[in-house]
Motif scaffolding. Sequence first.
Motif, PDB file in Angstrom:
ATOM      1  N   GLU A   1      38.757  28.866 -29.108  1.00  0.00           N
ATOM      2  CA  GLU A   1      40.099  28.330 -29.016  1.00  0.00           C
ATOM      3  C   GLU A   1      40.888  28.016 -30.273  1.00  0.00           C
ATOM      4  OE1 GLU A   1      42.435  24.695 -26.727  1.00  0.00           O
ATOM      5  OE2 GLU A   1      40.359  25.231 -26.146  1.00  0.00           O
ATOM      6  N   LYS A   2      40.367  27.314 -31.362  1.00  0.00           N
ATOM      7  CA  LYS A   2      41.063  27.160 -32.485  1.00  0.00           C
ATOM      8  C   LYS A   2      40.478  27.788 -33.718  1.00  0.00           C
ATOM      9  CE  LYS A   2      42.503  22.530 -31.007  1.00  0.00           C
ATOM     10  NZ  LYS A   2      42.669  21.046 -31.434  1.00  0.00           N
ATOM     11  N   HIS A   3      39.410  28.515 -33.710  1.00  0.00           N
ATOM     12  CA  HIS A   3      39.057  29.620 -34.602  1.00  0.00           C
ATOM     13  C   HIS A   3      39.226  30.878 -34.778  1.00  0.00           C
ATOM     14  CE1 HIS A   3      36.303  25.986 -36.050  1.00  0.00           C
ATOM     15  NE2 HIS A   3      36.353  25.590 -34.559  1.00  0.00           N
ATOM     16  N   SER A   4      39.644  31.305 -35.878  1.00  0.00           N
ATOM     17  CA  SER A   4      39.686  32.721 -35.996  1.00  0.00           C
ATOM     18  C   SER A   4      39.360  33.295 -37.294  1.00  0.00           C
ATOM     19  CB  SER A   4      41.336  33.376 -35.695  1.00  0.00           C
ATOM     20  OG  SER A   4      42.387  32.474 -36.638  1.00  0.00           O
ATOM     21  N   LEU A   5      39.018  34.803 -37.472  1.00  0.00           N
ATOM     22  CA  LEU A   5      38.844  35.398 -38.645  1.00  0.00           C
ATOM     23  C   LEU A   5      39.794  36.591 -38.692  1.00  0.00           C
ATOM     24  CD1 LEU A   5      34.824  36.197 -38.493  1.00  0.00           C
ATOM     25  CD2 LEU A   5      36.201  34.543 -40.144  1.00  0.00           C
TER      26      LEU A   5
ATOM     27  N   LYS B   1      51.828  24.532 -35.249  1.00  0.00           N
ATOM     28  CA  LYS B   1      51.257  25.851 -35.876  1.00  0.00           C
ATOM     29  C   LYS B   1      50.587  25.683 -37.171  1.00  0.00           C
ATOM     30  CE  LYS B   1      53.740  28.513 -32.644  1.00  0.00           C
ATOM     31  NZ  LYS B   1      54.647  30.074 -32.552  1.00  0.00           N
ATOM     32  N   LEU B   2      50.030  24.417 -37.435  1.00  0.00           N
ATOM     33  CA  LEU B   2      49.349  24.282 -38.713  1.00  0.00           C
ATOM     34  C   LEU B   2      47.990  24.489 -38.868  1.00  0.00           C
ATOM     35  CD1 LEU B   2      49.894  23.264 -41.609  1.00  0.00           C
ATOM     36  CD2 LEU B   2      49.400  20.749 -40.446  1.00  0.00           C
ATOM     37  N   SER B   3      47.495  25.408 -39.796  1.00  0.00           N
ATOM     38  CA  SER B   3      46.084  25.664 -39.711  1.00  0.00           C
ATOM     39  C   SER B   3      45.544  25.348 -41.140  1.00  0.00           C
ATOM     40  CB  SER B   3      46.042  27.223 -39.534  1.00  0.00           C
ATOM     41  OG  SER B   3      46.393  27.524 -37.985  1.00  0.00           O
ATOM     42  N   LEU B   4      44.139  25.415 -41.111  1.00  0.00           N
ATOM     43  CA  LEU B   4      43.405  25.299 -42.465  1.00  0.00           C
ATOM     44  C   LEU B   4      43.020  26.439 -42.349  1.00  0.00           C
ATOM     45  CD1 LEU B   4      41.860  23.528 -44.716  1.00  0.00           C
ATOM     46  CD2 LEU B   4      40.077  22.937 -43.082  1.00  0.00           C
TER      47      LEU B   4
ATOM     48  N   VAL C   1      38.760  38.634 -46.450  1.00  0.00           N
ATOM     49  CA  VAL C   1      38.378  38.101 -45.344  1.00  0.00           C
ATOM     50  C   VAL C   1      38.647  36.935 -45.210  1.00  0.00           C
ATOM     51  CG1 VAL C   1      35.825  37.816 -46.065  1.00  0.00           C
ATOM     52  CG2 VAL C   1      36.257  38.001 -43.379  1.00  0.00           C
ATOM     53  N   GLY C   2      38.980  36.077 -44.009  1.00  0.00           N
ATOM     54  CA  GLY C   2      39.521  34.573 -44.067  1.00  0.00           C
ATOM     55  C   GLY C   2      39.140  34.063 -42.707  1.00  0.00           C
ATOM     56  N   TRP C   3      38.805  32.799 -42.765  1.00  0.00           N
ATOM     57  CA  TRP C   3      38.756  31.916 -41.529  1.00  0.00           C
ATOM     58  C   TRP C   3      40.020  30.852 -41.383  1.00  0.00           C
ATOM     59  CZ3 TRP C   3      37.911  26.560 -41.889  1.00  0.00           C
ATOM     60  CH2 TRP C   3      37.407  25.880 -40.607  1.00  0.00           C
ATOM     61  N   SER C   4      40.265  30.837 -40.267  1.00  0.00           N
ATOM     62  CA  SER C   4      41.342  29.778 -39.868  1.00  0.00           C
ATOM     63  C   SER C   4      40.950  28.954 -38.969  1.00  0.00           C
ATOM     64  CB  SER C   4      42.595  30.623 -39.523  1.00  0.00           C
ATOM     65  OG  SER C   4      43.698  29.818 -39.411  1.00  0.00           O
ATOM     66  N   TYR C   5      41.310  27.545 -39.001  1.00  0.00           N
ATOM     67  CA  TYR C   5      41.144  26.448 -37.859  1.00  0.00           C
ATOM     68  C   TYR C   5      42.456  25.937 -37.760  1.00  0.00           C
ATOM     69  CZ  TYR C   5      39.416  22.364 -35.689  1.00  0.00           C
ATOM     70  OH  TYR C   5      39.586  21.352 -34.633  1.00  0.00           O
ATOM     71  N   LEU C   6      42.851  26.023 -36.388  1.00  0.00           N
ATOM     72  CA  LEU C   6      44.167  25.331 -36.043  1.00  0.00           C
ATOM     73  C   LEU C   6      44.245  23.831 -35.951  1.00  0.00           C
ATOM     74  CD1 LEU C   6      47.052  25.940 -34.923  1.00  0.00           C
ATOM     75  CD2 LEU C   6      46.128  26.148 -32.599  1.00  0.00           C
TER      76      LEU C   6
ATOM     77  N   VAL D   1      41.446  28.161 -50.430  1.00  0.00           N
ATOM     78  CA  VAL D   1      41.630  27.319 -49.260  1.00  0.00           C
ATOM     79  C   VAL D   1      42.762  26.883 -49.336  1.00  0.00           C
ATOM     80  CG1 VAL D   1      40.546  25.229 -48.540  1.00  0.00           C
ATOM     81  CG2 VAL D   1      39.083  26.788 -49.905  1.00  0.00           C
ATOM     82  N   GLY D   2      43.448  26.872 -48.311  1.00  0.00           N
ATOM     83  CA  GLY D   2      44.768  26.267 -48.284  1.00  0.00           C
ATOM     84  C   GLY D   2      45.186  25.902 -46.841  1.00  0.00           C
TER      85      GLY D   2
END
Length: 99
Positions: A28-32, A65-68, A54-59, A93-94
């Motif tokens: 639900e909150k994780h994406s590659l 719509k702010l993600s790490l 390649v990157g990982w994102s956590y909502l 990282v951002g």
Amino acid sequence: AVKEFGSDNDDVRPEALFGVEGKWDIAEKHSLTFSSTVYPDLNEIGEFRWVSSVGWSYLLDEKNKLSLTAGVQDEYQSKVDEGRKNNDLRAFVGMQLDF
């Protein structure tokens, strides 16, 4: 077109662009995310740049719509100045704000 600064190869050169990118929503909150793009030099056949990441994102905040985000990027350049490496590997990282 590409222009390098601080390089022996500092003329403006035309390039083509071929690439692919995608996103996989793991949960639900994780994406590659991934991307790979090659830039062939149109003046010198056989010379090119290739950028892949390649990157990982956590909502963090769905409403805003702010993600790490975190990931790695590799840039390969076939023609470089003497004493320089062909590959540059970067980690990042951002925070990401989608709109």
